[in-house]
Structures are given as C-alpha cells and as structure tokens.
Design an enzyme around this catalytic site. Sequence first.
Site, mmCIF file in Angstrom:
data_model
loop_
_atom_site.group_PDB
_atom_site.id
_atom_site.type_symbol
_atom_site.label_atom_id
_atom_site.label_comp_id
_atom_site.label_asym_id
_atom_site.label_seq_id
_atom_site.Cartn_x
_atom_site.Cartn_y
_atom_site.Cartn_z
ATOM 1 N N HIS A 1 34.749 45.987 49.824
ATOM 2 C CA HIS A 1 35.887 45.078 49.999
ATOM 3 C C HIS A 1 35.420 43.689 50.425
ATOM 4 O O HIS A 1 34.485 43.574 51.209
ATOM 5 C CB HIS A 1 36.857 45.633 51.044
ATOM 6 C CG HIS A 1 37.622 46.828 50.547
ATOM 7 N ND1 HIS A 1 38.805 46.728 49.867
ATOM 8 C CD2 HIS A 1 37.320 48.156 50.590
ATOM 9 C CE1 HIS A 1 39.218 47.935 49.516
ATOM 10 N NE2 HIS A 1 38.338 48.817 49.948
ATOM 11 N N GLY B 1 42.010 48.936 51.023
ATOM 12 C CA GLY B 1 42.116 47.481 51.221
ATOM 13 C C GLY B 1 42.861 47.140 52.498
ATOM 14 O O GLY B 1 42.501 46.196 53.205
ATOM 15 N N GLU C 1 42.323 44.863 42.848
ATOM 16 C CA GLU C 1 41.437 46.014 42.948
ATOM 17 C C GLU C 1 40.355 46.018 41.859
ATOM 18 O O GLU C 1 40.622 45.706 40.693
ATOM 19 C CB GLU C 1 42.221 47.323 42.837
ATOM 20 C CG GLU C 1 42.996 47.675 44.082
ATOM 21 C CD GLU C 1 43.389 49.130 44.096
ATOM 22 O OE1 GLU C 1 42.646 49.952 43.520
ATOM 23 O OE2 GLU C 1 44.447 49.450 44.685
ATOM 24 N N CYS D 1 46.998 48.886 48.377
ATOM 25 C CA CYS D 1 45.618 49.416 48.329
ATOM 26 C C CYS D 1 45.309 49.966 49.721
ATOM 27 O O CYS D 1 45.239 49.181 50.679
ATOM 28 C CB CYS D 1 44.640 48.311 47.948
ATOM 29 S SG CYS D 1 42.913 48.849 47.946
ATOM 30 N N CYS E 1 39.715 56.288 47.862
ATOM 31 C CA CYS E 1 41.058 55.793 47.531
ATOM 32 C C CYS E 1 41.996 56.230 48.649
ATOM 33 O O CYS E 1 42.278 57.422 48.786
ATOM 34 C CB CYS E 1 41.520 56.349 46.185
ATOM 35 S SG CYS E 1 43.158 55.757 45.695
HETATM 36 N N1 API Z 1 39.987 50.219 43.041
HETATM 37 C C1 API Z 1 39.287 50.919 44.144
HETATM 38 C C2 API Z 1 39.647 52.420 44.140
HETATM 39 C C3 API Z 1 41.088 52.667 44.553
HETATM 40 C C4 API Z 1 41.396 52.126 45.916
HETATM 41 C C5 API Z 1 42.880 51.970 46.270
HETATM 42 N N2 API Z 1 43.812 52.351 45.259
HETATM 43 C C6 API Z 1 43.177 52.629 47.607
HETATM 44 O O1 API Z 1 44.313 53.072 47.828
HETATM 45 O O2 API Z 1 42.250 52.640 48.462
HETATM 46 C C7 API Z 1 37.780 50.749 43.948
HETATM 47 O O3 API Z 1 37.350 50.544 42.815
HETATM 48 O O4 API Z 1 37.054 50.824 44.962
#
Ligand code: API
Length: 285
Positions: free
Chosen positions: A170, A231, A219, A228, A76
């Site tokens: 991703h 992301g 997400e 994100c 994250c």
């Molecule tokens: N939903 C993402 C985790 C949080 C990623 C995002 N909040 C960031 O800042 O990188 C996943 O399941 O891989």
Amino acid sequence: MQLRFTKMQGAGNDFVVLDATQQPLDLTPEQYRQLGDRRFGIGADQILVVEKSRTPGVDFRYRIFNGGSGDEVEQCGNGARCFVRFVRDRGLTDKKVIRVDTMNTLLELRLQDDGRVTVDMGAPIFELPQVPFDPQGLSPRRHGDIELWPLDVGDGVIDDVAVLSMGNPHAVQVVDSVDHAPVEVHGPLIEADPHFPRKVNAGFMQVVSRSHIRLRVYERGAGETLACGTGACAAVVAGIRLGLLDKRVDVDARGGRLTIEWQGGDSHVLMTGPAVTVFEGEISL
Ligand SMILES: N[C@H](CCC[C@H](N)C(=O)O)C(=O)O
C-alpha cells in the site's frame, strides 16, 4: 465447465466466491478475468476461492485473484469478511471464530452477534524490502514517526506517500478532500510506479477527525473500488503514525463504513465491517 458461484460484497467491494472445498479448481488468469468482467462475465473486484486447509488446527485456505488482472494476490480484507459469511451460510462450519490460511499469512476471523465480522489482519509491515518497495533515487521526508516518499506522478507533481504492507502493498497519502483527489489520474501512475516491483494499492485519505477518515483506494489489479479493507487498515496505521489519528477509527469508503483499530508497534490491526450475500448463480466457462 459449469461453475456455481456466490456473489458477495463488503462495503461495496464485490466478489465472486467459489467453493473448492470438495474438488480443486484450477482456473487460468484469463478465466479469472472473465469472471471479474462486468460485461462478459459476472463482474467483481476480486474472485475468492475457498479450499480446505492442509494446516493442522486451521479450518480453511482462501485464495484471492484480482478481477481486472486475473493475478493471485496475498490479502483481501473485505474478502475475508465475506469468506466468513460464505462458509457459515453454506454450512461448511458452525464456528464463530475461524482460522484461515491465505498466501502469506494466517487470519483469525470472528462473526459478531450483530452479523458484522471482525478480522484480525495481523501486524502491519514497514520494512521496505517486505512491502516490497525499492526507494532507489528517492529521499524520504520524516513526518511523525513515519517516512513519506516523494513519488513523481507527472507534470512536475509529487505525491508524498506512506509505504507499508498489510500482507499486500500500500502507498497512502493524505488529501484535503477525497471528492477532489485525482484518484483516476494519480491512482494508476502510483500503482505502476517502478519503485514497487509487485505494483501497489494507492490510498487517498481525508482526515475528518482523530477518529474518522474518508478514503478512496485505486486498487492494484482492479482499479478504484468502493471499499478496500487492507487499504483502510493501511490508511489508519499510516494516519496513527503520522500523529493524525487515535487508535480506533471509522473509515468511510464510497461503499460503506469500516472500523479499524490498532494499538501501535507490532500489535495486530483489527477490522470490523459488513459482509453481504447478493445472489447465487451458475456460469459456463
Ligand atoms: N487489489 C488488492 C487485493 C484486494 C484488496 C482489497 N479488495 C481488500 O479488501 O483488502 C491487491 O492487489 O493487493
């Protein structure tokens, strides 16, 4: 159980942060979902659990749970910056460069003098089995030095996505306008696409210039967030490999700006952005 927490946000991606450095926390996925619930709980995209690391030379370990699904995930980016602000503000460390273990990687985080945090997010991963992505039945289209994979999103519509991992999976596509991109409809379809055995985060990138993009991300396990971090890293890496972007890019998410730098090859991706404490509280679980 009475649980003290800190509510934080990084470019609008919001978190409940829990201090488990003194005693371990063993919550269930249902309890993480309750903490993330914006009506029946505190409300957050992810829950971050901070622990002491057992690895010599590493300061902390931090675990990440998606607020919608309650699932533990690998990485994250925005959370990493909030983690730095958290451990510094609570006096758990006075270091400005902090090394932290996550589920599958070691991050090095740096607190800048202006209060922003730079995170070394490691090198992007393109090997499909490591994303993981199973291309069975799909024929890729080569574009620049990257392959784009045609995902069927229903009604005869195909989204051509770049597939990569920043420790978490991703699928990134280029759109003319993020304001008009079908994020609410295509996002969940891509998230659940059977070619991603662990599901995937779906990015929609609008290229404004070679050093500026706008980005929306649906997400995995959380739905669309205001930003994100991983992301943003994945989108910039994909954009550079598509020949559309330079090595330093400002990423405007709906909740704020992140700056991503990548020199290509197996170099590490650097992400800089805000990390803000919103409030502290206590909840009964
Ligand atoms: N939903 C993402 C985790 C949080 C990623 C995002 N909040 C960031 O800042 O990188 C996943 O399941 O891989």
